[in-house]
Design a protein around this motif. Structure first.
Motif, PDB file in Angstrom:
ATOM      1  N   MET A  39     -31.270 -15.552 -12.925  1.00  0.00           N
ATOM      2  CA  MET A  39     -30.487 -15.379 -11.704  1.00  0.00           C
ATOM      3  C   MET A  39     -29.559 -16.583 -11.545  1.00  0.00           C
ATOM      4  SD  MET A  39     -29.888 -13.429  -9.108  1.00  0.00           S
ATOM      5  CE  MET A  39     -31.223 -12.262  -9.146  1.00  0.00           C
ATOM      6  N   LYS A  43     -24.659 -14.494  -8.733  1.00  0.00           N
ATOM      7  CA  LYS A  43     -25.339 -13.211  -8.553  1.00  0.00           C
ATOM      8  C   LYS A  43     -25.926 -13.105  -7.148  1.00  0.00           C
ATOM      9  CE  LYS A  43     -26.812 -12.312 -13.325  1.00  0.00           C
ATOM     10  NZ  LYS A  43     -28.004 -12.177 -14.203  1.00  0.00           N
ATOM     11  N   ILE A  44     -26.504 -14.182  -6.670  1.00  0.00           N
ATOM     12  CA  ILE A  44     -27.105 -14.172  -5.338  1.00  0.00           C
ATOM     13  C   ILE A  44     -26.028 -13.979  -4.277  1.00  0.00           C
ATOM     14  CG2 ILE A  44     -28.267 -15.609  -3.611  1.00  0.00           C
ATOM     15  CD1 ILE A  44     -29.981 -16.719  -5.908  1.00  0.00           C
ATOM     16  N   LYS A  45     -24.942 -14.695  -4.405  1.00  0.00           N
ATOM     17  CA  LYS A  45     -23.860 -14.601  -3.423  1.00  0.00           C
ATOM     18  C   LYS A  45     -23.173 -13.242  -3.472  1.00  0.00           C
ATOM     19  CE  LYS A  45     -23.045 -19.538  -3.301  1.00  0.00           C
ATOM     20  NZ  LYS A  45     -22.235 -20.641  -3.779  1.00  0.00           N
ATOM     21  N   GLY A  46     -23.245 -12.555  -4.591  1.00  0.00           N
ATOM     22  CA  GLY A  46     -22.608 -11.250  -4.742  1.00  0.00           C
ATOM     23  C   GLY A  46     -23.408 -10.100  -4.160  1.00  0.00           C
ATOM     24  N   GLY A  47     -24.634 -10.365  -3.692  1.00  0.00           N
ATOM     25  CA  GLY A  47     -25.481  -9.306  -3.151  1.00  0.00           C
ATOM     26  C   GLY A  47     -25.213  -9.023  -1.685  1.00  0.00           C
ATOM     27  N   ASN A  48     -25.519  -7.817  -1.277  1.00  0.00           N
ATOM     28  CA  ASN A  48     -25.413  -7.427   0.129  1.00  0.00           C
ATOM     29  C   ASN A  48     -26.704  -7.858   0.818  1.00  0.00           C
ATOM     30  OD1 ASN A  48     -25.516  -6.081   2.593  1.00  0.00           O
ATOM     31  ND2 ASN A  48     -24.490  -4.252   1.813  1.00  0.00           N
ATOM     32  N   MET A  49     -26.673  -9.020   1.456  1.00  0.00           N
ATOM     33  CA  MET A  49     -27.881  -9.611   2.028  1.00  0.00           C
ATOM     34  C   MET A  49     -28.492  -8.752   3.142  1.00  0.00           C
ATOM     35  SD  MET A  49     -28.832 -12.162   0.380  1.00  0.00           S
ATOM     36  CE  MET A  49     -28.097 -12.089  -1.218  1.00  0.00           C
ATOM     37  N   LYS A  51     -28.470  -5.512   3.338  1.00  0.00           N
ATOM     38  CA  LYS A  51     -29.166  -4.416   2.660  1.00  0.00           C
ATOM     39  C   LYS A  51     -30.448  -4.918   1.995  1.00  0.00           C
ATOM     40  CE  LYS A  51     -28.452  -1.082  -1.079  1.00  0.00           C
ATOM     41  NZ  LYS A  51     -27.496  -0.608  -2.103  1.00  0.00           N
ATOM     42  N   ILE A  52     -30.348  -6.047   1.315  1.00  0.00           N
ATOM     43  CA  ILE A  52     -31.504  -6.596   0.596  1.00  0.00           C
ATOM     44  C   ILE A  52     -32.633  -6.927   1.559  1.00  0.00           C
ATOM     45  CG2 ILE A  52     -32.318  -8.588  -0.745  1.00  0.00           C
ATOM     46  CD1 ILE A  52     -29.469  -8.524  -2.104  1.00  0.00           C
TER      47      ILE A  52
END
Length: 161
Positions: A39, A43-49, A51-52
């Motif tokens: 990771m 990748k972390i910044k690109g996620g929909n927090m 939603k996650i």
């Protein structure tokens, strides 16, 4: 007799996120987990927090809803009468009178939660990780999180009645 405190289920579900914030913090296991999981910050910044974390909370709620059957012994007796004590034989009232609050402690719930983590979560995570070619470090970081989390969730659910 009520076996499940609905507020305890909600608090147990939220506890999974709180423990995760601590467990996966870079000062605890976060940095090691990021490396083991391949990771990156990008990748972390690109996620929909939203939603996650929303789905993580939903999944934690589902898990907390299933845990009473594992950590509260009286649920087994309750299931024997088909979930309706009104239709039970007199022996149901007798056993519940004698054992209705037996083993309903935070300590006992934590014990069964930890066992659930070791005997349920670890094998599932380990199997997936083996096929995903992840390291033992990855397995133990993630399984360790679930062992601790299920211990805390079990304690809350079993002890908070």
């Amino acid at each position: 007799m009520d076996f499940i405190n609905p507020f305890a289920i909600v608090v147990a579900a939220v506890s999974a996120l709180v423990i995760g914030f601590i467990w996966y913090n870079p000062k605890v296991f976060g940095t090691a987990w990021m490396k083991a999981a391949d990771m990156t910050d990008e990748k972390i910044k690109g996620g929909n927090m939203a939603k996650i974390f929303g789905l993580a909370l939903l999944f934690a709620f589902l898990l907390a809803s299933a845990l009473p059957g594992i950590v509260v012994h009286q649920m087994g007796v309750f299931s024997l009468v088909g979930g309706d004590p009104a239709n039970a034989l007199p022996s149901y009232e007798a056993i519940m009178s004698d054992y209705g609050s037996a083993f309903r402690t935070f300590k006992h719930g934590a014990f069964h939660g930890v066992l659930s983590g070791i005997f349920i979560a670890l094998p599932i995570i380990g199997t997936n990780a083996l096929f995903e070619r992840k390291s033992a470090k990855y397995i133990f970081i993630n399984a360790g999180y679930w062992i601790v989390t299920l211990g805390v969730m079990g304690a809350i659910i079993c002890g908070w009645n």
